[in-house]
Design an enzyme around this catalytic site. Structure first.
Site, mmCIF file in Angstrom:
data_model
loop_
_atom_site.group_PDB
_atom_site.id
_atom_site.type_symbol
_atom_site.label_atom_id
_atom_site.label_comp_id
_atom_site.label_asym_id
_atom_site.label_seq_id
_atom_site.Cartn_x
_atom_site.Cartn_y
_atom_site.Cartn_z
ATOM 1 N N CYS A 144 35.436 47.014 43.931
ATOM 2 C CA CYS A 144 35.837 47.050 42.529
ATOM 3 C C CYS A 144 36.258 48.470 42.135
ATOM 4 C CB CYS A 144 34.690 46.587 41.627
ATOM 5 S SG CYS A 144 35.063 46.704 39.858
ATOM 6 N N CYS A 200 35.682 28.064 32.864
ATOM 7 C CA CYS A 200 37.068 28.490 33.060
ATOM 8 C C CYS A 200 37.969 27.358 33.546
ATOM 9 C CB CYS A 200 37.106 29.636 34.084
ATOM 10 S SG CYS A 200 36.217 31.106 33.559
ATOM 11 N N CYS A 222 42.971 40.649 40.256
ATOM 12 C CA CYS A 222 42.142 41.748 40.785
ATOM 13 C C CYS A 222 42.900 42.485 41.894
ATOM 14 C CB CYS A 222 40.816 41.224 41.331
ATOM 15 S SG CYS A 222 39.789 42.533 42.031
ATOM 16 N N ASP A 278 22.494 48.082 28.866
ATOM 17 C CA ASP A 278 23.112 48.400 30.152
ATOM 18 C C ASP A 278 22.154 48.952 31.209
ATOM 19 O OD1 ASP A 278 25.332 50.891 31.437
ATOM 20 O OD2 ASP A 278 25.296 48.773 31.963
HETATM 21 C C1 B12 Z 1 25.928 46.742 38.037
HETATM 22 C C2 B12 Z 1 26.909 46.627 36.874
HETATM 23 C C3 B12 Z 1 28.272 46.828 37.137
HETATM 24 C C4 B12 Z 1 28.822 46.956 38.551
HETATM 25 C C5 B12 Z 1 28.871 45.565 39.229
HETATM 26 C C6 B12 Z 1 29.454 44.489 38.290
HETATM 27 C C7 B12 Z 1 29.008 43.048 38.610
HETATM 28 N N1 B12 Z 1 29.829 42.076 38.292
HETATM 29 O O1 B12 Z 1 27.917 42.865 39.121
HETATM 30 C C8 B12 Z 1 30.220 47.598 38.302
HETATM 31 C C9 B12 Z 1 30.094 49.113 38.366
HETATM 32 C C10 B12 Z 1 31.321 47.172 39.273
HETATM 33 C C11 B12 Z 1 30.463 47.172 36.864
HETATM 34 C C12 B12 Z 1 31.735 47.036 36.322
HETATM 35 C C13 B12 Z 1 31.948 46.621 35.018
HETATM 36 N N2 B12 Z 1 31.046 46.483 34.038
HETATM 37 CO CO1 B12 Z 1 29.165 46.548 34.367
HETATM 38 N N3 B12 Z 1 27.332 46.355 34.562
HETATM 39 C C14 B12 Z 1 26.460 46.331 35.552
HETATM 40 C C15 B12 Z 1 25.001 46.027 35.134
HETATM 41 C C16 B12 Z 1 24.234 47.334 35.114
HETATM 42 C C17 B12 Z 1 24.260 45.002 36.029
HETATM 43 C C18 B12 Z 1 25.117 43.714 36.283
HETATM 44 C C19 B12 Z 1 24.457 42.838 37.340
HETATM 45 O O2 B12 Z 1 23.295 42.462 37.220
HETATM 46 N N4 B12 Z 1 25.235 42.557 38.404
HETATM 47 C C20 B12 Z 1 24.746 41.698 39.472
HETATM 48 C C21 B12 Z 1 25.411 40.295 39.376
HETATM 49 C C22 B12 Z 1 24.902 39.404 40.488
HETATM 50 O O3 B12 Z 1 24.968 39.790 38.137
HETATM 51 P P1 B12 Z 1 25.966 39.378 36.931
HETATM 52 O O4 B12 Z 1 27.364 39.593 37.242
HETATM 53 O O5 B12 Z 1 25.431 39.977 35.705
HETATM 54 O O6 B12 Z 1 25.723 37.762 36.919
HETATM 55 C C23 B12 Z 1 24.521 37.221 36.439
HETATM 56 C C24 B12 Z 1 24.794 35.918 35.740
HETATM 57 O O7 B12 Z 1 25.996 35.969 35.043
HETATM 58 C C25 B12 Z 1 24.743 34.894 36.825
HETATM 59 N N5 B12 Z 1 25.947 34.647 37.596
HETATM 60 C C26 B12 Z 1 27.087 35.320 37.631
HETATM 61 N N6 B12 Z 1 27.951 34.754 38.493
HETATM 62 C C27 B12 Z 1 27.302 33.695 39.039
HETATM 63 C C28 B12 Z 1 27.728 32.763 39.998
HETATM 64 C C29 B12 Z 1 26.813 31.759 40.364
HETATM 65 C C30 B12 Z 1 27.251 30.739 41.393
HETATM 66 C C31 B12 Z 1 25.514 31.697 39.777
HETATM 67 C C32 B12 Z 1 24.541 30.618 40.152
HETATM 68 C C33 B12 Z 1 25.098 32.649 38.819
HETATM 69 C C34 B12 Z 1 26.030 33.628 38.472
HETATM 70 O O8 B12 Z 1 23.752 35.370 37.701
HETATM 71 C C35 B12 Z 1 23.680 36.808 37.663
HETATM 72 C C36 B12 Z 1 22.204 37.178 37.569
HETATM 73 O O9 B12 Z 1 21.768 37.574 36.345
HETATM 74 C C37 B12 Z 1 25.220 45.398 33.694
HETATM 75 C C38 B12 Z 1 24.100 45.701 32.681
HETATM 76 C C39 B12 Z 1 22.889 44.778 32.890
HETATM 77 N N7 B12 Z 1 21.728 45.417 32.828
HETATM 78 O O10 B12 Z 1 23.015 43.591 33.112
HETATM 79 C C40 B12 Z 1 26.545 46.016 33.232
HETATM 80 C C41 B12 Z 1 27.615 45.067 32.467
HETATM 81 C C42 B12 Z 1 27.593 43.741 33.211
HETATM 82 N N8 B12 Z 1 28.884 45.722 32.666
HETATM 83 C C43 B12 Z 1 29.635 45.544 31.669
HETATM 84 C C44 B12 Z 1 31.016 45.940 31.628
HETATM 85 C C45 B12 Z 1 31.728 45.948 30.264
HETATM 86 C C46 B12 Z 1 31.668 46.291 32.815
HETATM 87 C C47 B12 Z 1 33.198 46.542 32.983
HETATM 88 C C48 B12 Z 1 34.138 45.668 32.177
HETATM 89 C C49 B12 Z 1 33.479 48.014 32.637
HETATM 90 C C50 B12 Z 1 34.822 48.522 33.186
HETATM 91 N N9 B12 Z 1 35.923 48.193 32.625
HETATM 92 O O11 B12 Z 1 34.773 49.161 34.143
HETATM 93 C C51 B12 Z 1 33.358 46.262 34.525
HETATM 94 C C52 B12 Z 1 33.581 44.722 34.754
HETATM 95 C C53 B12 Z 1 33.447 44.307 36.218
HETATM 96 C C54 B12 Z 1 33.165 42.782 36.304
HETATM 97 N N10 B12 Z 1 34.216 41.996 36.296
HETATM 98 O O12 B12 Z 1 31.997 42.390 36.358
HETATM 99 C C55 B12 Z 1 28.969 44.770 30.539
HETATM 100 C C56 B12 Z 1 29.533 43.306 30.577
HETATM 101 C C57 B12 Z 1 29.590 42.643 29.216
HETATM 102 C C58 B12 Z 1 30.183 41.212 29.339
HETATM 103 N N11 B12 Z 1 30.937 40.784 28.333
HETATM 104 O O13 B12 Z 1 29.982 40.540 30.377
HETATM 105 C C59 B12 Z 1 27.430 44.920 30.913
HETATM 106 C C60 B12 Z 1 26.562 43.709 30.497
HETATM 107 C C61 B12 Z 1 26.933 46.209 30.214
HETATM 108 C C62 B12 Z 1 26.732 46.025 28.679
HETATM 109 N N12 B12 Z 1 25.521 46.223 28.224
HETATM 110 O O14 B12 Z 1 27.666 45.710 27.954
HETATM 111 N N13 B12 Z 1 29.319 46.898 36.227
#
Ligand code: B12
Length: 317
Positions: free
Chosen positions: A217, A191, A201, A137
């Site tokens: 969020c 999906c 949401c 995380d």
């Molecule tokens: C910042 C963060 C948050 C933030 C922002 C969440 C978000 N969606 O970005 C907040 C505080 C809101 C949050 C909430 C939650 N979080 Co959080 N969070 C993180 C953290 C630290 C970084 C995530 C990140 O990089 N976000 C930025 C976005 C842009 O990246 P991303 O969503 O990960 O998407 C990546 C890919 O999936 C892809 N991608 C995603 N969508 C798309 C769309 C397109 C078009 C493309 C090309 C690519 C793409 O590109 C992104 C780049 O890597 C991670 C830990 C980590 N180091 O990764 C944990 C993590 C994502 N969180 C986690 C969890 C469990 C949650 C919650 C469920 C907790 C809760 N109940 O409150 C919620 C869920 C919210 C949600 N629906 O995402 C888990 C998710 C596990 C899983 N099965 O996915 C993580 C991995 C922590 C862990 N080690 O378990 N979180």
């Protein structure tokens, strides 16, 4: 998959993880990097300042651990057994706490087991040949993108890593290693036309065009943000006193998934529904009696009490 890699996976399962997969330590793909940069540039990370730091490492595990060749990704199912959740009895109003916060802190639980997996790698490959970094995380690493590449699941419209059988309630961890291991293939699933999470949401944080506006969020508003919450968003928080998971509970993969079977991680069903008036009266000792050693302790009593006051106002509507 070679014997060596299979031994590592068997050990990870033996240590209590539900999912394990291997990928290279190459940077994440260009689309993901583009998506992350656009998310940051559009300000959708809000006050999550840490997300802007070490971006070069977040997109490239080889920068987080110089010399890294492989990443072992693990997943832990956290779907609670329904019958273990304590339902509120006396008259409320009550606030709702998200499922992953009902357990002892997953950061510690997962990291401990990643260290033991690293010791196993040392036994297998010799201490002198292996360096590693255990990540959970709060490290600059794109955990979901790596987990997808390692075959642990697909990325849903709720942005969660979703396993086809275990669903989205999966916590992630990684072991970066200088060992060169045979990688797994990603699974190709998505999906389709389902958009139940987007419709569920409460604040439209999940946008139909695939963007995630963290500033809206409820998990961000109640657990990571200290600024003023607009009356519009405050009303939408409802009784969600500690984070939100509507986008997860609405997912068809959630209802199909089995509850966790890992008995080692501490779980307390009475953490689910908390009297809002009690939270507001709590001192640090009272807070710690229920939440010491959980992720809620990271959120802190001050933020929980702020959310409780918002929920209390909502309950009077
Ligand atoms: C910042 C963060 C948050 C933030 C922002 C969440 C978000 N969606 O970005 C907040 C505080 C809101 C949050 C909430 C939650 N979080 Co959080 N969070 C993180 C953290 C630290 C970084 C995530 C990140 O990089 N976000 C930025 C976005 C842009 O990246 P991303 O969503 O990960 O998407 C990546 C890919 O999936 C892809 N991608 C995603 N969508 C798309 C769309 C397109 C078009 C493309 C090309 C690519 C793409 O590109 C992104 C780049 O890597 C991670 C830990 C980590 N180091 O990764 C944990 C993590 C994502 N969180 C986690 C969890 C469990 C949650 C919650 C469920 C907790 C809760 N109940 O409150 C919620 C869920 C919210 C949600 N629906 O995402 C888990 C998710 C596990 C899983 N099965 O996915 C993580 C991995 C922590 C862990 N080690 O378990 N979180």
């Amino acid at each position: 998959m070679g014997i060596f890699e299979q031994n590592i996976k068997d050990k990870a399962i033996e240590l209590g993880f539900d999912l394990v997969g291997i990928t290279t330590a190459d940077p994440i793909n260009e689309e993901d990097i583009g998506h992350l940069r656009q998310w940051l540039d559009e300000g959708l990370a809000g006050e999550l300042k840490y997300m802007h730091r070490y971006l070069d490492k977040r997109i490239d595990p080889g920068k987080l651990l110089p010399g890294a060749k492989s990443v072992i990704c693990v997943g832990l199912n956290y779907k609670p057994p329904e019958e273990a959740i304590v339902q509120p009895t006396e008259n409320g109003p009550y606030g709702r706490v998200v499922n992953y916060a009902l357990y002892d802190d997953y950061h510690t639980f997962i990291k401990d087991r990643l260290f033991r997996l690293a010791s196993f790698l040392h036994e297998l490959a010799g201490k002198e040949n292996t360096q590693y970094k255990a990540c959970v995380d709060s490290v600059p690493l794109a955990e979901r993108a790596l987990a997808r590449r390692a075959g642990l699941g697909f990325i849903g419209k709720n942005h969660m890593l979703i396993h086809p059988q275990l669903g989205p309630q999966i916590l992630l961890g990684e072991l970066l290693t200088t060992l060169s291991l045979e990688p797994n293939e990603p699974i190709c699933q998505d999906c389709g036309s389902c958009r139940k999470c987007i419709d569920a949401c409460p604040t439209e944080s999940l946008q139909p065009d695939g963007r995630f506006d963290a500033r809206r969020c409820i998990s961000y508003l109640t657990a990571e943000f200290d600024g003023p919450v607009s009356p519009e968003l405050a009303a939408m928080i409802g009784d969600r006193v500690c984070r939100c998971e509507e986008c997860i509970l609405a997912c068809p993969y959630t209802s199909k998934a089995p509850p966790l079977c890992n008995a080692d991680i501490g779980f307390r069903g009475e953490r689910k529904w908390i009297s809002l008036n009690e939270i507001i009266e709590w001192d640090q000792a009272a807070f710690e009696r229920l939440f010491k050693g959980t992720t809620v302790e990271r959120t802190g009593l001050k933020r929980l009490q702020r959310a409780a006051r918002i929920c209390l106002k909502n309950s009077a509507r």
